[in-house]
Design an enzyme around this catalytic site. Sequence first.
Site, PDB file in Angstrom:
ATOM      1  N   ASP A  14       0.818  -1.209   0.000  1.00  0.00           N
ATOM      2  CA  ASP A  14       0.000   0.000   0.000  1.00  0.00           C
ATOM      3  C   ASP A  14       0.856   1.265   0.000  1.00  0.00           C
ATOM      4  O   ASP A  14       1.915   1.317   0.621  1.00  0.00           O
ATOM      5  CB  ASP A  14      -0.887  -0.018   1.250  1.00  0.00           C
ATOM      6  CG  ASP A  14      -1.807   1.180   1.342  1.00  0.00           C
ATOM      7  OD1 ASP A  14      -2.659   1.332   0.452  1.00  0.00           O
ATOM      8  OD2 ASP A  14      -1.662   1.972   2.293  1.00  0.00           O
TER       9      ASP A  14
ATOM     10  N   GLU B  51       1.198  -0.470  -5.112  1.00  0.00           N
ATOM     11  CA  GLU B  51       0.257   0.621  -5.385  1.00  0.00           C
ATOM     12  C   GLU B  51       1.107   1.894  -5.456  1.00  0.00           C
ATOM     13  O   GLU B  51       1.432   2.498  -4.431  1.00  0.00           O
ATOM     14  CB  GLU B  51      -0.795   0.744  -4.286  1.00  0.00           C
ATOM     15  CG  GLU B  51      -1.847   1.785  -4.626  1.00  0.00           C
ATOM     16  CD  GLU B  51      -2.416   2.528  -3.429  1.00  0.00           C
ATOM     17  OE1 GLU B  51      -3.399   3.263  -3.602  1.00  0.00           O
ATOM     18  OE2 GLU B  51      -1.872   2.395  -2.317  1.00  0.00           O
TER      19      GLU B  51
END
Length: 670
Positions: A350, A403
Amino acid sequence: MAKRKTPTPSAETEQAVQPALPEQVTSQPASSDKPTHQDGVYSRFSDFDIHLFRSGKHQKLYDKFGAHVVEHNGVIGTYFAVWAPSARYVAVIGNFNGWDKGSHSMNVRWDSSGIWEVFIPNIGRGETYKYFIIHEGGREVEKGDPYAHWWEVPPKTASVIWDTYYEWQDQEWMANRAAKNALNAPISVYEMHMASWRRDPGNPERELTYGEIADALVPYLQDMGFTHVEFMPVMQYPYAPSWGYQITGYYAPSSRFGTPQEFMKLIERLHQAGIGVLLDWVPSHFPGDANGLYEFDGSHLYEHPDPRKGYHPDWKSYIFNYGRPEVRSFLLSNAMFWLDRCHADGLRVDAVASMLYLDYSRNAGEWEPNEFGGRENLDVISLIKEINEAVYKEFPDTQTIAEESTAFPGVSRPVFMGGLGFGMKWMMGWMNDTLRYFQRDPAFRKFHQDELTFSTVYAFTENFMLPLSHDEVVYGKHSLIGKMPGDEWQRFANLRLLFSYMFTHSGTKLLFMGGEFGQTSEWKFDSSLDWHLLEYGPHKGMAACVKALNALYKAEPAMYERNFSADGFEWIDTSDRENSVITYIRKGNRPEDNLLIILNMTPIPRSGYRIGVPSAGSYREVFNSDAVEFFGSGVSNSEPIASYEQVWHGRPQSIDVNVPPLGAVVLKMI
């Protein structure tokens, strides 16, 4: 084949616990030399462990820190170890001693590592505990265990003595998963949030357990045809509205849904059904929770002490001190833990962009350049490379996925080629351009066709995954179906067309839960998806369309064999702006596997639409998003389409195709 076990049974002797089983031995053993003992104090740390920990290279700290049930001097009890270098006193407190801060003090190691240890006899699995710490300046804190494998269910905050012992029965998957996770394999990911995927029908306030999730999820994913599931963070988190992205227990599956072994059983059942499991991993920040990592020993232990590097203004959370070797070992070991002990098939990392740039979400004067005057966080770059190298060395049949929303070069290129070493990267530009285009009234799409075609300019600079994730259906952005223009029929046709474009575009796929059946409301973290919508034709048709796209994706090699190579994609025509039709070819390793894709971005059907084709022959329709079973209008090509000698789109052969309104057609040569 013998059952594969995850070590550390709760009531075995020390000798039975410590060695790794043959299938789990890595190049860095759990103990590289004998554990050290000083003045009769039991320890799981060897001198080499301490060296690795202090140099930022230890990959298996979960074998060392935390609470481990062992036998010592003929007595079964629990060994505790915690890193607290700025403490002058540390004790274990819990129900077993009435939370007495003075009864079970810990011993600081003599080697200046800052590690405190103690063996407490006659306590074991299921006991709750915390560490009571007095900072050298006198400040007192009570903290959960950073390496605990289980915690109390929130809002309770204590750690629980537990283990990760499990007799795995997913040997077939583990033996063959390299082919399932390969970059030339079909990878269609279903992203889901455990707490809100489904709720107890009889009590909507109750979240399902890991076992109940498995009962419903495994057959659902099998039926829909997804190859992988990605769980939004399952690590222990105290605050439900954070969706799991504010973690306090990095080494523990969330106790909201059950025990670590029940979580492992969920993964095992998915594996037995042929479905891979990706975990959302958050090394970018952690909350200022009183029981978590923040100011753990009374000092800035895990977070960077400089708020310009240690505080995240967007999320009001704290950033790891990536330059501190012991913190690097914590994160490196954590990545390995989920792959090793929990058999995860990959990590979606993330907020990588927030880690890479020192000036991320900061104004001038709020950040400090690196030693070369740049804005890149050099400690993060080196750590990411080390983690990816370690993952692909020890678990070469897994994937790490970034990401990352910027143009940082080489995110998904190997470290030896100068890249960060991820296997894949989310294609955020594709997502933004695609959603912006599809939200436009079809009458005006002809002026914006470049928004769709631009993606192929950079599509092969990285190994891209195409994401339609949870971030796109919250905070007033509307659900996917809610973004689509037109009346009900057009909105559903538009979304089927969008999914068709997504699945036929180069790259792997990710779709957030609910999108597959046209969830009408925005995602809510504290309530179930609206599963009752599947009783209605448009939603039932949407689900059938996604199911068919998954089947097409897996059945046709041209859809995945050259996912990340420019020679797997070729435009036929991007210039028909007036009709808002685009056409392209997806190519496999064999010419006979090639597919032709025609997308009509307007609600006007195109009868006898001519396109140039790569070779003479007959073409049959293998997919049509306007099929009646998808709630479409049924404009199709029911008979094979023979090519004829007519130069079109610069090709000597042409065909005439019936292209449905707001529809996609996929053709293959017979």
